[in-house]
Design a protein around this motif. Structure first.
Motif, PDB file in Angstrom:
ATOM      1  N   VAL A 126       0.725  -1.222  -0.264  1.00  0.00           N
ATOM      2  CA  VAL A 126       0.066   0.063   0.049  1.00  0.00           C
ATOM      3  C   VAL A 126       1.016   1.125   0.000  1.00  0.00           C
ATOM      4  O   VAL A 126       0.637   2.441  -1.070  1.00  0.00           O
ATOM      5  N   HIS A 129       2.533   2.000  -3.464  1.00  0.00           N
ATOM      6  CA  HIS A 129       1.674   2.598  -4.646  1.00  0.00           C
ATOM      7  C   HIS A 129       1.428   3.894  -4.387  1.00  0.00           C
ATOM      8  O   HIS A 129       1.147   5.041  -4.562  1.00  0.00           O
ATOM      9  N   LEU A 130       1.262   3.996  -2.850  1.00  0.00           N
ATOM     10  CA  LEU A 130       0.678   5.579  -2.614  1.00  0.00           C
ATOM     11  C   LEU A 130       1.963   6.606  -2.343  1.00  0.00           C
ATOM     12  O   LEU A 130       1.877   7.269  -3.391  1.00  0.00           O
ATOM     13  N   LEU A 142      -7.731   6.342  -9.838  1.00  0.00           N
ATOM     14  CA  LEU A 142      -6.798   5.168  -8.245  1.00  0.00           C
ATOM     15  C   LEU A 142      -7.580   3.964  -8.992  1.00  0.00           C
ATOM     16  O   LEU A 142      -6.562   3.213  -8.010  1.00  0.00           O
ATOM     17  N   HIS A 145      -4.136   2.434 -10.931  1.00  0.00           N
ATOM     18  CA  HIS A 145      -2.524   2.979  -9.687  1.00  0.00           C
ATOM     19  C   HIS A 145      -3.052   2.470  -8.408  1.00  0.00           C
ATOM     20  O   HIS A 145      -1.997   2.635  -7.663  1.00  0.00           O
ATOM     21  N   PHE A 146      -3.597   2.368  -7.970  1.00  0.00           N
ATOM     22  CA  PHE A 146      -3.677   1.643  -6.364  1.00  0.00           C
ATOM     23  C   PHE A 146      -4.828   0.653  -6.068  1.00  0.00           C
ATOM     24  O   PHE A 146      -4.374  -0.659  -5.838  1.00  0.00           O
ATOM     25  N   SER A 147      -6.130   0.664  -6.731  1.00  0.00           N
ATOM     26  CA  SER A 147      -7.514   0.340  -5.778  1.00  0.00           C
ATOM     27  C   SER A 147      -7.086  -1.412  -6.637  1.00  0.00           C
ATOM     28  O   SER A 147      -7.198  -2.214  -5.671  1.00  0.00           O
ATOM     29  N   VAL A 150      -2.862  -3.304  -5.616  1.00  0.00           N
ATOM     30  CA  VAL A 150      -2.642  -3.452  -4.508  1.00  0.00           C
ATOM     31  C   VAL A 150      -3.087  -5.143  -4.024  1.00  0.00           C
ATOM     32  O   VAL A 150      -2.263  -6.114  -3.815  1.00  0.00           O
ATOM     33  N   GLY A 361      -5.487  -0.219   3.382  1.00  0.00           N
ATOM     34  CA  GLY A 361      -5.605   0.276   1.749  1.00  0.00           C
ATOM     35  C   GLY A 361      -6.125   1.381   2.310  1.00  0.00           C
ATOM     36  O   GLY A 361      -5.822   2.608   1.735  1.00  0.00           O
ATOM     37  N   LEU A 365      -4.450   5.723   2.598  1.00  0.00           N
ATOM     38  CA  LEU A 365      -5.246   6.242   1.234  1.00  0.00           C
ATOM     39  C   LEU A 365      -5.424   7.621   2.180  1.00  0.00           C
ATOM     40  O   LEU A 365      -5.159   8.347   1.638  1.00  0.00           O
TER      41      LEU A 365
END
Length: 399
Positions: A126, A129-130, A142, A145-147, A150, A361, A365
């Protein structure tokens, strides 16, 4: 007097986070009502919480794929529903086949083991990626690039799947879950995924690691085809559900600033908020299919053997008889028991991992980007109502 009006499974939403309002009407008519399936079969839909929980725990109701029907038009399920379960697909099996497979997996996904062995690594993933989001700056989408990455990276590492293969299996998962996929497209995607996992299983046999697949290969009595099939199931379901839950939960919190402010300061206190978000959103929006193997009476209704039943999880999780003010998101809600992960012997084996990823996560975030905001109007966020797992296709944000 019973209400024998027949309708189809509700799919029309009025907001991104609320189930179709027709479910409220169905529940008022009773916890189980008649429903017409896309193939013309006359079956049932369960909308009440207590009855849904009872059906999912009742061994008279089969989960076998030979009997399953999709409640909405979904050609991609045609090769798999109405046919014997594929090797390793325990979600399509009853006892004792299901028990044999579940027993091999369960020990890897206990709450204690997940927290002890995966918390630090999920936190690292996490955070990485942040960091990348902060480095590139706003705005960003998002989802890619994140959800999505991860949980994809977590399940890859857990199973021992090369992260370099992530984009490939994500694409094939999309094909399997899309309502628009043809039977031929779904079959091809499944065939390619199984071939990939069979090759990986053979590699684990020659050079085992410390991952779940290696353990299954070298310590269980499962056949290679069963391990490969189980791997496909974990790989696809293990990232699709959590990725969509993360995206949809973020959208919901961005649109409910009061609840966003109610998020706890410590990640250790995120359990109750995450369970409330899971209840409120319930991304498995087309429910769970079951089929009675014998005639069964439920709340005064006679259910004949072979009649399809769909347990509507989003409706059950909004039942006012179980949850006060069910259509209100309340991160302080005391009652955490919900059906977002199902219930009974088929309750999601990866639920503790999903909760862990959601807690770390979402906490990470919003702590990292306290000014996080939508970069578009909420009505312009493309929701994934066209997928078997509900969520969003994209989530433009800024900070």
């Amino acid at each position: 007097m019973s209400d024998d009006r027949v309708g189809s499974y509700p799919t029309r939403r009025t907001t991104p986070w609320d189930p179709p309002p027709e479910f409220d009407e169905l529940r008022e008519r009773g916890p189980i009502t008649r429903m017409r399936y896309p193939d013309g079969h006359l079956g049932w839909v369960v909308t009440g919480f207590e009855l849904a929980r009872a059906v999912l725990a009742d061994h008279r109701f089969s989960a076998r794929s030979e009997f399953k029907r999709a409640p909405v038009a979904r050609p991609g399920t045609d090769p798999f529903y109405g046919a014997e379960a594929m090797p390793g697909w325990l979600v399509d099996m009853d006892r004792p086949q299901h028990t044999r497979l579940r027993r091999v997996l369960a020990g890897h996904f206990t709450d204690r083991r997940v927290r002890a062995e995966l918390s630090d690594r999920v936190t690292e993933i996490v955070g990485g990626h942040l960091d990348a989001m902060a480095a590139t700056g706003p705005p960003t989408d998002l989802v890619p690039h994140f959800s999505l990455p991860v949980p994809s990276m977590v399940i890859c590492e857990l199973l021992g799947v090369p992260v370099s293969s992530r984009a490939e299996f994500q694409h094939k998962s999309e094909v399997l879950f899309s309502l628009d996929s043809t039977a031929e497209q779904a079959t091809a995607a499944m065939t390619e995924l199984e071939a990939f996992l069979r090759e990986l299983v053979a590699t684990k046999k020659r050079a085992p690691g410390i991952d779940v697949l290696s353990h299954m290969v070298n310590t269980s009595d499962l056949e290679p085809a069963e391990i490969a099939g189980t791997g496909v199931l974990l790989l696809t379901a293990g990232h699709e559900t959590t990725a969509n839950s993360l995206s949809l939960a973020t959208l919901t919190l961005l649109c409910t600033p009061g609840q966003r402010k109610a998020m706890p300061d410590r990640v250790e206190d995120m359990g109750r908020p995450v369970d409330e978000l899971l209840r409120y959103l319930t991304v498995f929006h087309f429910g769970v299919p079951r089929t009675p193997l014998e005639d069964v009476e439920l709340v005064g209704r006679r259910i004949r053997a072979g009649e399809s039943i769909t347990v509507a999880l989003p409706s059950a999780n909004r039942d006012p008889a179980r949850f006060p003010a069910p259509n209100t998101l309340d991160l302080h809600r005391a009652e955490g028991r919900h059906l977002a992960f199902g219930h009974g012997i088929h309750q999601c084996v990866g639920q503790h991992l999903a909760r862990l990823e959601m807690k770390i996560g979402l906490h990470g975030l919003f702590r990292r980007f306290p000014g996080l905001a939508l970069a578009c109007s909420p009505q312009d966020v493309p929701v994934s109502a066209d997928m078997g797992i509900y969520g969003v296709h994209a989530l433009p944000v800024t900070w």
